[in-house]
Design an enzyme around this catalytic site. Sequence first.
Site, PDB file in Angstrom:
ATOM      1  CG  ASP A  90      50.986  32.847  64.276  1.00  0.00           C
ATOM      2  OD1 ASP A  90      52.451  33.427  64.592  1.00  0.00           O
ATOM      3  OD2 ASP A  90      50.819  32.503  65.070  1.00  0.00           O
ATOM      4  CG  HIS A 242      47.199  35.993  61.866  1.00  0.00           C
ATOM      5  ND1 HIS A 242      46.006  36.540  63.277  1.00  0.00           N
ATOM      6  CD2 HIS A 242      47.289  34.770  62.537  1.00  0.00           C
ATOM      7  CE1 HIS A 242      46.310  35.917  63.935  1.00  0.00           C
ATOM      8  NE2 HIS A 242      46.971  34.469  63.305  1.00  0.00           N
TER       9      HIS A 242
END
Length: 720
Positions: A90, A242
């Site tokens: 993300d 991430h």
Amino acid sequence: MTPRTTGAARRRRVPLRYLLPLLFLVALMAMLMLRGYTHSEILADHRVRPPAPTDQVPHRVLGGGPVIDARGGQISTREVPRKKLVLTFDDGPDPTWTPRVLDVLKEHDAHAVFFVTGTMASRHPDLVRRMVDEGHEVGLHTFNHPDLSYQSRSRIDWELSQNQLALAGSAGIRTTLFRPPYSSFADAFDNKNWPVTEYIGSRGYITVVNNTDSEDWKRPGADAIIKRATPKGGKGAIVLMHDSGGDRSQTVAALDRFIPQLQDKGYEFTHLTGALGVTSAHSPVTGLDLWKGKAFVYAVQASEHVTGVLVVGLAVIGALVIGRFGLMLLLSVMHARRTRRSGFSWGPPVTEPVSVLVPAFNEAKCIENTVRSLIGSDHPIEVIVIDDGSTDGTARLVESLRLPGVRVIRQHNAGKPAALNRGVANARYDLIVMMDGDTVFEPSTVRELVQPFGDPRVGAVAGNAKVGNKDSLIGAWQHIEYVMGFNLDRRMYDVLRCMPTIPGAVGAFRRSALERVGGMSDDTLAEDTDITMALHRDGWRVVYAENARAWTEAPETVQQLWSQRYRWSYGTMQAIWKHKRAFIESGPSGRFGRVGLPLVSAFMVLAPLLAPLIDVFLLYGLVFGPTQKTIIAWLGVLAIQAVCAAYAFRLDREKMTHLISLPLQQILYRQLMYVVLLQSWITALTGGRLRWQKLRRTGVVGSAPGIPAQPYSGERRPVG
């Protein structure tokens, strides 16, 4: 259309010299706004809603898999099959960490899904292209990363469409995968965010959450990340990681161990549609949509480069402003101590007569005040008024005064340099003072002005030009500028021996120095700067006489001020260009090229050109933040200016009351000067020609302050 209408339309057309600076400033602000938008400084919403009740969320969603398909009004969920892992990343792409993540995935022949934000994708399109080219899937993570449960449907549509626009411009694709910001597991849906998921499904998107969270954002260490990312009992999973949002070195290190460990256990690392065995989430974008995306990404890239340059420019102007103020304060103190110490002198007292030249073109309203102020001089002088083709009776007015020692020379209009050269040719004495026809001298001005010629190395002397009409707001602003900007500058340049300009209002020259450099030139619109630079290059010293005060009539309207400063700015650029060879000259005459020209170029041309950046970033900071830091920074700069101004006023023995308008001057007056200089730059770069611009005088400066204006009484006579 009638001829009258055509003429009116032509008169209403905005001149190019005004339009170009306006367009430049608008483009600058647009680039800055776009940069702020793509850095989540504009239109960003950083609120995060706390958990809400879940009674309105379907049970099959709360107890289902991490892939939610609400397209067509039918809600279904899916799990990832056993022994398949879908790594998801993300908040990227990040220029530092995303390439490292991609390198690890490529090394281990693994694929993943990257949920990118539009802000990052538009700023780093090459990384999005690399993701697609290397077989990874890309999903939407909104444009500005807001909590969508707070947003209206129109804002949700905007976030999705802008995110897709960034993908189209970056990689030429459209995707159906979507992950909401701040999402986690399927059982975390509640009554606030579930309606958003339903709406997004109606727009054709599949929502992807996760069922295994590595919690790498906590940076717990590679071992902890691997432990939390590993599913139990051979189950398939969507793993949340991430590739942006901070230091992701632990994520990269964990991946390099995690992937081969689970591959050895029979796990396959694939993208989502591969794991589910469905049609690819990507579809190509063509035609107008593709070009719109590319145009948007190109604009974002341009804004990044432009604002990067602006930030560098802001650093440069900050250094120049602080450096200039520091130099002015330090060197002004040195100059004042040197010239005011007991026993200081330039050399033997200068008592020889002086020729005072007054070039005049349509100065009938103020020429009498000028000439009468000269008659009151306490130094022997002759006064030569050179009438440069006036049409208002200037010459007749001076002749009618019948003042002794005052001569009038008439010539056809040929410009100020020609008038001054004509005056030099008719002057009787070797020391020559030049002044403007709208200026008045104090009785001691000429005497103070010529004393530095006691030093045979001095070829010219700059006097202390002061604003006589300082009671109006525009006059007060110019008064601050003259005292602070011009006279502190001249003290600084005097110490550095590189005075750039002898002011036309009050300056003195040796005739021999003028003759050696060929006299006044009309090559530039700043003949005073031109002749000063020429004298430096010829090896003469140019100094500043602070007590040689002259009171001049400053422009009283914005239009007149614009015209004057436009000519000054453009003329200074012309003079710098004309004397550019001074940069490479050697010997004593090369000092001006080594020190003076760089300082003049930096402080009088480059710094004013970059100075608007201070106010551009001030405005941006006030509107979009950080407001408090922006105000403190601006007040800090203002405080530095106030200290310099107060010191300059103290040196010149001026009343401090005029400094009350200093903050307003910085907000309004300075902006006008910015636009004037920008217009001068555009004129120079486009090869434009600027004619001499005569200012309209009012004769408001009747005499020097504290000295009554009285007709000549005949009590003393000038020489000649």
